[in-house]
Scaffold this active site. Structure first.
Site, PDB file in Angstrom:
ATOM      1  NE  ARG A  70    -107.674  87.799  42.601  1.00 11.87           N
ATOM      2  CZ  ARG A  70    -107.762  87.707  41.256  1.00 11.87           C
ATOM      3  NH1 ARG A  70    -108.516  88.069  40.679  1.00 11.87           N
ATOM      4  NH2 ARG A  70    -106.724  87.330  40.824  1.00 11.87           N
ATOM      5  CE1 TYR A 198    -107.246  81.967  47.974  1.00 14.99           C
ATOM      6  CE2 TYR A 198    -108.245  84.521  46.189  1.00 14.99           C
ATOM      7  CZ  TYR A 198    -106.747  83.888  46.861  1.00 14.99           C
ATOM      8  OH  TYR A 198    -105.741  83.886  46.334  1.00 14.99           O
ATOM      9  CE  LYS A 207    -105.831  91.477  45.019  1.00 15.14           C
ATOM     10  NZ  LYS A 207    -104.275  91.721  44.324  1.00 15.14           N
ATOM     11  CG  HIS A 227    -101.933  94.425  40.903  1.00 15.13           C
ATOM     12  ND1 HIS A 227    -102.565  93.326  40.072  1.00 15.13           N
ATOM     13  CD2 HIS A 227    -101.861  93.925  42.764  1.00 15.13           C
ATOM     14  CE1 HIS A 227    -102.603  91.838  40.789  1.00 15.13           C
ATOM     15  NE2 HIS A 227    -102.663  92.028  42.056  1.00 15.13           N
ATOM     16  CB  SER A 249    -102.879  87.241  40.135  1.00 15.71           C
ATOM     17  OG  SER A 249    -103.746  88.546  41.052  1.00 15.71           O
ATOM     18  CB  CYS A 251     -96.370  87.934  37.210  1.00 17.59           C
ATOM     19  SG  CYS A 251     -97.474  86.894  36.176  1.00 17.59           S
ATOM     20  CE  LYS A 253     -98.034  92.310  42.343  1.00 19.69           C
ATOM     21  NZ  LYS A 253     -99.266  91.668  42.018  1.00 19.69           N
ATOM     22  CB  THR A 254     -94.287  87.885  47.404  1.00 19.42           C
ATOM     23  OG1 THR A 254     -95.935  87.876  47.151  1.00 19.42           O
ATOM     24  CG2 THR A 254     -93.901  87.891  48.015  1.00 19.42           C
ATOM     25  CG  ASP A 276    -101.193  92.133  45.856  1.00 10.84           C
ATOM     26  OD1 ASP A 276    -100.969  92.107  44.787  1.00 10.84           O
ATOM     27  OD2 ASP A 276    -102.054  92.348  46.092  1.00 10.84           O
ATOM     28  CG  ASN A 363    -104.038  81.070  44.140  1.00  6.82           C
ATOM     29  OD1 ASN A 363    -102.991  81.460  44.029  1.00  6.82           O
ATOM     30  ND2 ASN A 363    -104.889  81.669  44.265  1.00  6.82           N
ATOM     31  CB  SER A 364    -101.292  77.068  48.777  1.00  8.59           C
ATOM     32  OG  SER A 364    -100.220  76.024  47.766  1.00  8.59           O
ATOM     33  NE  ARG A 365    -102.725  82.746  46.765  1.00  7.49           N
ATOM     34  CZ  ARG A 365    -102.069  84.391  45.981  1.00  7.49           C
ATOM     35  NH1 ARG A 365    -101.655  85.593  46.636  1.00  7.49           N
ATOM     36  NH2 ARG A 365    -102.665  84.228  44.706  1.00  7.49           N
ATOM     37  NE  ARG A 396     -96.772  83.703  34.426  1.00  6.46           N
ATOM     38  CZ  ARG A 396     -95.873  83.232  35.947  1.00  6.46           C
ATOM     39  NH1 ARG A 396     -94.745  81.479  35.522  1.00  6.46           N
ATOM     40  NH2 ARG A 396     -95.501  82.969  36.701  1.00  6.46           N
ATOM     41  N   GLY A 490     -82.986  86.941  42.284  1.00  4.47           N
ATOM     42  CA  GLY A 490     -82.238  87.574  42.363  1.00  4.47           C
ATOM     43  C   GLY A 490     -81.354  88.215  41.175  1.00  4.47           C
ATOM     44  CG  ASN A 492     -85.382  89.761  37.745  1.00  2.00           C
ATOM     45  OD1 ASN A 492     -85.049  88.834  36.925  1.00  2.00           O
ATOM     46  ND2 ASN A 492     -86.432  88.888  38.275  1.00  2.00           N
TER      47      ASN A 492
HETATM   48  O1  SAT Z   1    -106.714  88.625  44.983  1.00  3.45           O
HETATM   49  S1  SAT Z   1    -105.778  87.787  45.594  1.00  3.45           S
HETATM   50  O2  SAT Z   1    -105.468  89.248  46.540  1.00  3.45           O
HETATM   51  O3  SAT Z   1    -105.788  86.643  46.950  1.00  3.45           O
HETATM   52  C1  SAT Z   1    -104.557  86.812  45.444  1.00  3.45           C
HETATM   53  C2  SAT Z   1    -104.141  87.560  43.818  1.00  3.45           C
HETATM   54  O4  SAT Z   1    -104.669  87.028  43.459  1.00  3.45           O
HETATM   55  O5  SAT Z   1    -103.123  88.607  43.502  1.00  3.45           O
HETATM   56 MN    MN Z   2    -102.343  90.989  43.296  1.00  6.29          MN
END
Ligand code: SAT
Ligand code: MN
Length: 580
Positions: A70, A198, A207, A227, A249, A251, A253-254, A276, A363-365, A396, A490, A492
């Protein structure tokens, strides 16, 4: 396919007139359509087929090397009054922004296909869902939207019933970082994005719509667009508590949304609703209810392995689009900390040389349908969402913030959320690792003045007496020699257990100036390699550091002037006084 809704038909005609595409394709959301998009991109080289034996229906997309995250400095909220966008957003007068972008878009789809993507954010039959239409010249965006949203025919039917939708205009353009703009016009429910392919810049449902535009709509309509991940924690007795948690982002979440209970926690189950974004509404019973507006995950790949997130690791072995990962000799995707395989081609498509930096972009996704998640909750499809027991904020932070603490009440919780600060990550362009203020993890995503946003948050206390408790966590605290103090992942769950038990009035705590903290004996750390000294460090509140933090927060608040709610100022003063 076209539409019976005149306002939509007229807008598409107007956009086509401006951008001059060769063809217009209305997306129906079918599997055949997805297949055709993939085949088209394989044929033109924007997708690379991965090893189909070990990664069936998985593909790799390499973005432009200058277009990997982003771009917050090029993201604008264009309201009539600058004050409404607030100091937390870049601003341009709407007419000026539109004139600038109209010139970018003029003739920009010549020789290309324009995809019209009707989508619904949230379950199609949910009163809380909201719809949009994204127009794009990118088949990559169309394929990603297929995985990330409920898009196509059914969404169009709902749009035609509702009669309203968010307009999103996207064009890939020249991918020139100097000619890249992500513009929002919340007063008109309009998004214009030019010059980036992106995720967060181009998948406009995410977003741009589900946070920036939706946060504006939510303020007008009395709800919250946040978020936050949404997760259900089921104890061995079969009782489930739902939690929504906000982190900046990249940190974790997933990972938290897909947490796997450790061996020590037999009988516990974790159910994912979202990773997210959460849309939160007050239900008739006064409880806060959450839906996930999305239908898929756009997650950070590096760091994903069998130990950190087995569910995700398995989920992305089929039917996944990878962006900017590396390749092995067997044509399998590879990333840092995958813990298996060897990279031979880096994310740029060059032979891998360790001296050139990481093999996969940090930041590969991965893009994947939520239905592939083994821990996917059936209630993720429930139109009325799930009742939330606790809200969690986190950042963080190497120091200062203890592992967990609980706000004294809702207003204090709003202060805790507003005080979130975090080290920057690779999810946005710019320096990584700098601590910056990121209230509610919404700094890049709140579509209006933070002062008004906090006032809106505070107003919920006047509307309900059954609001969730609010907590703050920090998984990232380090020892003076730089080691993480808490094992995370885990484990956590142990912290989430204390949080849930607090909601049930079953767990102990000690009162401190910053809120309630567990005493060492209130957290179950049995079987963990966490010494009593380490636990003490994790739960330490250093008054001197906190006095500085509160000073810094007070100075940060000043920029919001009159828009800063009095109640928040009072809460801040109360904590400052308690710290002495
Ligand atoms: O902005 S994205 O959704 O591509 C990724 C993120 O920053 O959470
Ligand atoms: Mn996000």
């Amino acid at each position: 396919m076209t539409t019976r809704l005149k306002s939509l038909g007229d807008w598409i005609a107007e956009v086509a007139e401006l951008t001059q595409p060769d063809k217009i394709h209305w997306c129906d959301g079918s599997e055949q359509e997805y297949r055709a998009l993939i085949d088209l991109m394989l044929a033109n080289g924007t997708l690379i087929e991965l090893n189909q034996k070990t990664y069936p229906n998985c593909y790799l997309h390499r973005s432009d090397p200058q277009d990997v995250a982003r771009v917050e400095h090029l993201t604008y909220v264009c309201t009539t009054n600058q004050e409404d966008a607030g100091p937390n957003n870049n601003w341009m007068p709407p007419d000026e922004a539109k004139a600038l972008l109209t010139e970018c878009f003029r003739g920009s789809m010549r020789g290309r296909t324009m995809y019209v993507i009707p989508y619904c954010m949230g379950p199609l039959d949910s009163p809380y869902a909201r719809c949009g239409v994204e127009v794009t010249d990118s088949p990559y965006v169309a394929a990603n939207m297929h995985l990330m949203t409920r898009m196509g025919k059914a969404a169009l039917e709902r749009i035609e019933r509702d009669g309203t939708f968010v307009k999103g205009l996207h064009c890939t353009g020249e991918l020139d970082p100097e000619r890249r703009y992500i513009m929002h016009f919340p007063e008109e429910l309009l998004i214009m994005s030019y010059g980036s392919g992106y995720g967060g810049n181009a998948l406009l449902g995410k977003k741009c719509h589900a946070l920036r535009i939706a946060s504006w709509q939510a303020r007008d309509e009395g709800w919250l667009a946040e978020h936050m991940l949404i997760v259900g924690i089921e104890n061995p007795r079969g009782e489930t508590h739902y939690i929504a948690a906000a982190f900046p982002s990249a940190c974790g979440k997933t990972n938290l949304a897909m947490l796997i209970p450790p061996e020590s926690h037999k009988g516990w189950k974790v159910w994912t609703l979202g990773d997210d974004i959460a849309w939160l509404h007050l239900g008739e019973d006064g409880r806060l209810r959450a839906i996930n507006p999305e239908a898929g995950y756009f997650g950070v790949v590096p760091g994903t392995n069998r130990q950190t997130n087995r569910n995700a690791f398995e989920m992305i072995t089929h039917d996944t689009i990878f962006t900017n990962v590396a390749l092995t000799a067997d044509n399998e995707p590879w990333w840092e900390e995958k813990n298996e395989g060897v990279p031979v081609i880096d994310w740029l498509g060059k032979p891998y040389e360790p001296g050139n930096g990481p093999a996969a972009h940090p930041n590969s996704r991965f893009t994947v349908s939520a239905k592939q998640n083994p821990s996917y909750s059936s209630l993720a499809e429930a139109p009325e969402g799930v009742p939330i027991s606790a809200l969690i904020f986190g950042g963080r932070r190497r120091e200062l913030a203890p592992l967990v603490y609980e706000a004294k009440d809702w207003a204090h919780g709003v202060l805790v959320g507003a005080s979130v600060a975090s080290e920057t990550t690779a999810a946005a362009t710019g320096k990584v690792g700098i601590v910056r203020r990121d209230p509610m993890a919404m700094k890049p995503f709140c579509g209006y003045n933070f002062g008004d946003y906090w006032a809106h948050w505070l107003s919920f206390a006047e509307r309900s007496s059954r609001l969730p408790k609010i907590f703050h966590v920090n998984w990232f605290r380090r020892s003076p020699d730089g080691k993480f103090l808490w094992p995370g992942f885990g484990e956590n769950l142990r912290v989430l257990r204390w949080i849930i038990e607090r909601c049930e009035n079953r767990a102990g705590a000690v009162e401190t100036p910053i809120g309630y903290l567990p005493r060492p004996e209130d957290l179950d750390v049995s079987g963990l390699d966490v010494s009593p000294q380490t636990l003490e460090q994790l739960l330490a509140v250093e008054p001197e550091q906190w006095r500085n933090e509160m000073k810094d927060l007070g100075a940060y608040f000043e920029q919001f002037g009159d828009r800063l709610p009095k109640r928040l100022r009072e809460e801040h003063r109360r904590v400052v006084e308690a710290l002495g």
